[in-house]
Design a protein around this motif. Sequence first.
Motif, short mmCIF file in Angstrom:
data_model
loop_
_atom_site.label_atom_id
_atom_site.label_comp_id
_atom_site.label_asym_id
_atom_site.label_seq_id
_atom_site.Cartn_x
_atom_site.Cartn_y
_atom_site.Cartn_z
N MET A 1 0.83 -1.21 0.00
CA MET A 1 0.00 0.00 0.00
C MET A 1 0.86 1.25 0.00
O MET A 1 1.75 1.40 0.85
CB MET A 1 -0.89 0.05 1.25
N PRO A 2 0.61 2.19 -0.91
CA PRO A 2 1.31 3.47 -0.83
C PRO A 2 0.85 4.26 0.39
O PRO A 2 -0.12 3.90 1.06
CB PRO A 2 0.91 4.17 -2.13
N VAL A 3 1.54 5.34 0.68
CA VAL A 3 1.22 6.14 1.87
C VAL A 3 -0.22 6.62 1.83
O VAL A 3 -0.93 6.56 2.84
CB VAL A 3 2.18 7.34 1.98
N SER A 4 -0.69 7.08 0.67
CA SER A 4 -2.05 7.62 0.58
C SER A 4 -3.09 6.57 0.96
O SER A 4 -4.04 6.87 1.71
CB SER A 4 -2.33 8.13 -0.82
N VAL A 5 -2.92 5.34 0.48
CA VAL A 5 -3.88 4.27 0.77
C VAL A 5 -3.74 3.83 2.22
O VAL A 5 -4.73 3.55 2.90
CB VAL A 5 -3.70 3.10 -0.20
N THR A 6 -2.51 3.75 2.71
CA THR A 6 -2.29 3.39 4.11
C THR A 6 -3.01 4.36 5.02
O THR A 6 -3.71 3.95 5.97
CB THR A 6 -0.79 3.39 4.43
N PHE A 7 -2.88 5.66 4.75
CA PHE A 7 -3.50 6.66 5.61
C PHE A 7 -5.02 6.66 5.45
O PHE A 7 -5.76 6.70 6.44
CB PHE A 7 -2.94 8.05 5.30
N SER A 8 -5.49 6.59 4.22
CA SER A 8 -6.93 6.60 3.97
C SER A 8 -7.63 5.42 4.63
O SER A 8 -8.66 5.59 5.30
CB SER A 8 -7.19 6.58 2.46
N THR A 9 -7.08 4.23 4.46
CA THR A 9 -7.72 3.07 5.08
C THR A 9 -7.60 3.11 6.59
O THR A 9 -8.49 2.66 7.31
CB THR A 9 -7.12 1.76 4.52
N GLY A 10 -6.50 3.68 7.09
CA GLY A 10 -6.36 3.84 8.54
C GLY A 10 -7.41 4.78 9.11
O GLY A 10 -7.95 4.54 10.20
N VAL A 11 -7.72 5.85 8.38
CA VAL A 11 -8.78 6.76 8.83
C VAL A 11 -10.13 6.05 8.82
O VAL A 11 -10.97 6.26 9.70
CB VAL A 11 -8.82 8.02 7.95
N ASP A 12 -10.35 5.20 7.83
CA ASP A 12 -11.59 4.42 7.80
C ASP A 12 -11.71 3.57 9.05
O ASP A 12 -12.77 3.53 9.71
CB ASP A 12 -11.61 3.55 6.54
N ALA A 13 -10.63 2.90 9.42
CA ALA A 13 -10.65 2.08 10.63
C ALA A 13 -10.90 2.93 11.87
O ALA A 13 -11.68 2.55 12.75
CB ALA A 13 -9.33 1.32 10.77
N LEU A 14 -10.24 4.08 11.95
CA LEU A 14 -10.47 4.97 13.08
C LEU A 14 -11.93 5.41 13.13
O LEU A 14 -12.53 5.49 14.21
CB LEU A 14 -9.55 6.19 12.99
#
Length: 365
Positions: free
Chosen positions: A171-184
């Motif tokens: 996962m690139p940084v953008s996807v890592t962060f975006s999916t992490g926000v979804d989890a949050l």
Amino acid sequence: RIVSGRGCLRDFANINQFGKRCLIVTGKSSAKVSGVLADAEALLSKTGISYQIFDAIEPNPLLETVYRGGKAAREFGADFLIGIGGGSPLDAAKAVGIFATNPDMAPEEIFTSPRKDALPLLAVPTTAGTGSEVTPYSILTVPSIENKKSVAGDDLYPKVAFLDPDYTKSMPVSVTFSTGVDALSHAVEGFFMKKASLVSDALARTAIPLLAKGLRQAAAAQSASDISDETREMLLYGSALAGMVISRTGTGFVHSTGYMLTYYHDVPHGHANAYFLADFVAFMEKASPERAREIYALCQVKNADELFALISSCNAMPLDMKLPSERLSYYAERTIGTKNVANGLAAITEEELLAVLRRRLGETA
């Protein structure tokens, strides 16, 4: 059942308990790039299980696509499915399993008609965000209503979820962060739902610090290789815990409002949620100030403004979309009647929701 750790799929010894024929459901690239597909094929071949690959799943999977997947599973005679990918392939695999066992079901009847149980599903996430590997939900895009719609059932819980943080390294940084926000979002929204319980609260209290810490570290990364193994692990396990939260509580207006940005503007789901999560907590603070204070403490912020600063801290995922006022009014009107709005400890009004939309997306904001 959750099986976790590096190499957990490769080392799984009991896959033949699910049958002799398997359909792998995935998208075009993530299963290959992450290495999961090769590991799954090797495992199936080693254990003498015949398999085919259905790799037509698009982002925000279409109802028609999963209907075709169900037909493919029936024609192959699949005994079980393996879903590989982010939330889209995993959600899609659940629906494929329904259509596989219900040959007379028309596409839109999946949301309303009595049905037989879906085929057994094994889930292998390649992102750390949706938590679909531990939930009973399948979220599908339905063009006839210009929105997403969900189907749920205990039979849609994957029989086994394989949590290997190595599979998220692509996962690139953008996807890592975006999916992490979804989890949050899952963990935070669940904390303010009417169905919240001691169990869901305990899961949220464990998930949120992991996710907040992981997001801070991901935001500082310049490339995927800068994200440490420890961070990948925190985000993946935090995501699974947050998925367990919403499997008990459901989600709030963050999700239903975010669907508007995803459907009409192709904004990734977690990215869309990021616009509204801080305002959701600020709104719920009026109904439950003690819970809001706890959320802020778990995220190591002081208030909703600092929470938004955390969520908007990743240069690879800018929150800079601006939309005309008439679109925002339309999205508020479309969102306000959803069950997500009614799920919360307090129900936002259309006027209050429009104010949130204007604050975050208004052209003069």
